[in-house]
Design a protein around this motif. Structure first.
Motif, mmCIF file in Angstrom:
data_model
loop_
_atom_site.group_PDB
_atom_site.id
_atom_site.type_symbol
_atom_site.label_atom_id
_atom_site.label_comp_id
_atom_site.label_asym_id
_atom_site.label_seq_id
_atom_site.Cartn_x
_atom_site.Cartn_y
_atom_site.Cartn_z
ATOM 1 N N GLU A 148 18.162 -31.713 -17.904
ATOM 2 C CA GLU A 148 18.842 -31.824 -16.607
ATOM 3 C C GLU A 148 20.259 -32.383 -16.750
ATOM 4 O O GLU A 148 21.153 -32.016 -15.986
ATOM 5 C CB GLU A 148 18.016 -32.702 -15.659
ATOM 6 C CG GLU A 148 16.770 -31.984 -15.167
ATOM 7 C CD GLU A 148 15.721 -32.924 -14.574
ATOM 8 O OE1 GLU A 148 14.743 -32.418 -14.004
ATOM 9 O OE2 GLU A 148 15.855 -34.159 -14.698
ATOM 10 N N GLN A 150 22.425 -29.363 -18.227
ATOM 11 C CA GLN A 150 22.441 -28.140 -17.437
ATOM 12 C C GLN A 150 23.726 -27.907 -16.629
ATOM 13 O O GLN A 150 24.251 -26.789 -16.653
ATOM 14 C CB GLN A 150 21.229 -28.173 -16.515
ATOM 15 C CG GLN A 150 21.044 -26.924 -15.704
ATOM 16 C CD GLN A 150 19.594 -26.792 -15.309
ATOM 17 O OE1 GLN A 150 18.718 -26.734 -16.161
ATOM 18 N NE2 GLN A 150 19.355 -26.784 -14.019
ATOM 19 N N PRO A 151 24.258 -28.916 -15.908
ATOM 20 C CA PRO A 151 25.426 -28.642 -15.058
ATOM 21 C C PRO A 151 26.642 -28.133 -15.825
ATOM 22 O O PRO A 151 27.509 -27.493 -15.231
ATOM 23 C CB PRO A 151 25.726 -30.014 -14.424
ATOM 24 C CG PRO A 151 24.462 -30.770 -14.509
ATOM 25 C CD PRO A 151 23.785 -30.305 -15.755
ATOM 26 N N LYS A 188 31.346 -25.365 -19.083
ATOM 27 C CA LYS A 188 32.503 -25.799 -18.295
ATOM 28 C C LYS A 188 33.092 -27.064 -18.883
ATOM 29 O O LYS A 188 34.244 -27.399 -18.684
ATOM 30 C CB LYS A 188 32.080 -26.089 -16.858
ATOM 31 C CG LYS A 188 31.575 -24.876 -16.117
ATOM 32 C CD LYS A 188 30.957 -25.300 -14.777
ATOM 33 C CE LYS A 188 30.026 -24.228 -14.266
ATOM 34 N NZ LYS A 188 28.805 -24.779 -13.681
ATOM 35 N N GLU A 234 31.945 -36.555 -13.063
ATOM 36 C CA GLU A 234 30.649 -36.484 -12.369
ATOM 37 C C GLU A 234 29.519 -36.937 -13.293
ATOM 38 O O GLU A 234 29.560 -36.700 -14.497
ATOM 39 C CB GLU A 234 30.388 -35.055 -11.896
ATOM 40 C CG GLU A 234 31.255 -34.634 -10.735
ATOM 41 C CD GLU A 234 31.178 -33.137 -10.474
ATOM 42 O OE1 GLU A 234 30.736 -32.761 -9.386
ATOM 43 O OE2 GLU A 234 31.554 -32.356 -11.381
ATOM 44 N N THR A 259 25.717 -36.837 -14.650
ATOM 45 C CA THR A 259 24.601 -35.893 -14.761
ATOM 46 C C THR A 259 23.315 -36.558 -15.217
ATOM 47 O O THR A 259 22.266 -35.931 -15.210
ATOM 48 C CB THR A 259 24.935 -34.736 -15.737
ATOM 49 O OG1 THR A 259 25.042 -35.274 -17.067
ATOM 50 C CG2 THR A 259 26.230 -34.045 -15.371
#
Lengths: 239, 267
Positions: free
Chosen positions: A106, A109-110, A155, A196, A198
């Motif tokens: 998880e 993943q982003p 990204k 951000e 995660t």
């Protein structure tokens, strides 16, 4: 006149058991592309931690019910070698490693552009060869490098680091001894370009102020580690 | 099992029938070998072995346990292997499969039957407490010939192993981690694996050769020259001549391989 500056006098803070400043990371080394068979791999040494990560994929998913029609999915396996800890660990997954596998997938993943690979799987295998506190963060950090080594489009490169509270002091990157005697441990993973978060866990007691301080410190640690991640890829593939 | 294109199978076989190999080695030549010991500080003994691109990490952990009833004064060696899914695209996570179990058992037999470790010296209280040395094989990268790499890794790790001094006072065991002693070593053993491809037998198969082999033979030989273990694998039979030829080559190759145990690199 000669002034002798001893290590740490300019910090004005108490030293930690291993001599580090409160905001100092343990020595970190990352190497990309260390395995022959895997599509991507990375080896990381972080203090006394030794972690090896292999990535396979994106490849066809054999398990039909996990397939997603519009994107790939990530399958992560965090595993500790039986000889990685003081008392031999029985081989095979336990509750701890299953949880870490889940949150690691998880956390990563982003960053990954999964839409490019419908019905595929990206397998991430994290092997802790030697453990000395902070293996989940070390695993995530190394996994990002292995994903990049495998050519998986991303990204950003997720990076992880923990902060915590030891002797009523908020400190960066707890060692095994500090984690055992400490009051709190807060592992954090971030996307360094956007900042951000995660992955976030917390184990122990913190006031809201202390938590904010710990989070800021962990993010600062992540940014330092992020540079070493990029360095590892440059060493492998040139500027 | 990977599918090997017929053209690859034919080209490898034709080369071997002409006494040549795809990677330029002689039929009885090993790939490049490296042995590093003391690579895991938390393990009482460890070794990282590479044969070509095959890479195995071995760690040992001694624990105090109860001896087997039929051997009350003998310590125990336990070998376990994990073919990690990281090592090859077709290795699956989960409990050890038959290949993994065969690897661990063959390597275990080779080391045990060589009587390399004087297990009686690992007895602490007869019938009650002995040292059990757990040997864990972590297969990191699979490019053929796991048997030879496993035995080389185990022997290097055992030579590197230090166990804490254990003394008995009034039926109580006192373990002193300040005094670490090497294992009681009497001999050494190594394994040589041959495969039959075409009309020839070749030493140290790489991945492609292993995938097209018709038969496989592993021979364990001690430094003192005894044959301590053998294992035949694969679908086809061997002739007695082929087996005796392999034994003869193995005798010489074991001596060469022993040199890698003398000066292992340490990090």
């Amino acid at each position: 006149m000669i002034t002798i500056i001893t290590l740490g006098t300019n910090l004005g803070a108490k030293k930690r058991d291993d001599g580090r400043a409160f905001d100092e990371l343990r020595p970190l080394k990352i190497e990309a592309g260390v395995l022959e068979r895997a599509d991507g791999s990375a080896y990381l040494e972080f203090g006394g931690n030794k972690v090896l990560v292999a990535v396979y994929g994106p490849r066809e998913s054999h398990i039909r019910r996990f397939q997603r029609p519009d994107r790939a999915y990530i399958k992560c396996r965090y595993n500790m070698a039986p000889f990685s800890v003081d008392d031999r660990k029985r081989p095979g997954p336990d509750r701890r490693s299953i949880e870490i596998s889940k949150i690691t997938a998880e956390a990563l993943q982003p960053a990954i552009i999964l839409e490019k690979f419908p019905r595929s799987v990206i397998d991430i295998y994290i092997e802790v060869l030697e453990a000395e506190g902070g293996t989940r963060c070390a695993g995530i950090t190394a996994a990002s490098v292995a994903l990049a080594d495998a050519g998986v489009p991303m990204k950003d490169m997720v990076v992880a680091c923990a902060a915590g509270k030891v002797n009523d002091e908020v400190v960066l990157d707890l060692s095994e001894a500090e984690d055992k005697d400490g009051q709190a441990d807060v592992p954090v993973a971030i996307l360094p370009r956007s900042g951000e978060i995660t992955l976030l866990q917390s184990d122990g007691n913190l006031t809201p102020d202390e938590f904010e301080k710990a989070l800021d410190l962990a993010v600062k640690g992540c940014m330092e580690i992020s540079d070493i991640q990029k360095e590892a890829l440059k060493n492998r593939y040139g500027e | 099992m990977n599918v090997i294109p017929e053209i690859t199978r034919k080209s490898i076989t034709n080369l071997i029938n002409n006494m040549e190999r795809a990677d330029g080695r002689a039929l009885d030549e090993y790939r490049e070998i490296s042995v590093e010991t003391g690579v895991i500080s938390k393990a009482e003994g460890s070794a990282r072995v590479k044969i070509g691109n095959t890479q195995i990490l071995v760690g040992t952990k001694p624990q105090i346990g109860t001896p087997f009833e039929d051997t009350p004064n003998v310590g125990v060696l336990m070998t376990n292997s994990e073919l990690l899914p990281m090592a090859a695209p077709n290795f699956e996570p989960g409990p050890p499969d038959e290949r993994s179990v065969e690897l661990a058992r063959v390597a275990d037999r080779c080391v045990r039957e060589s009587e390399m470790v004087d297990l009686e010296k690992l007895c602490i209280i007869e019938g009650k407490k002995v040292w059990m040395v757990f040997i864990d094989l972590h297969i990191l990268d699979y490019d053929g010939n796991l048997f030879d790499a496993a035995v080389l890794g185990i022997v290097a790790a055992l030579l590197d192993t230090k166990i804490p001094q254990a003394t008995v006072e009034d039926d109580e065991i006192i373990i002193n981690r300040e005094i670490m002693e090497p294992l009681p070593i009497r001999d050494k053993a190594l394994m040589n694996t041959f495969v039959k491809i075409g009309d020839q037998i070749v030493l140290d198969p790489n991945l492609e050769e292993e995938e097209i082999l018709s038969a496989r033979l592993s021979i364990g030989i001690t430094a003192s020259g005894k044959i301590c273990a053998m294992q035949k694998g694969g679908d086809d039979p061997f002739t007695k001549e082929e087996i005796m030829k392999a034994v003869k080559i193995a005798e010489g190759k074991t001596k060469d391989l022993m040199k890698y145990l003398e000066n292992p690199t340490t990090p």
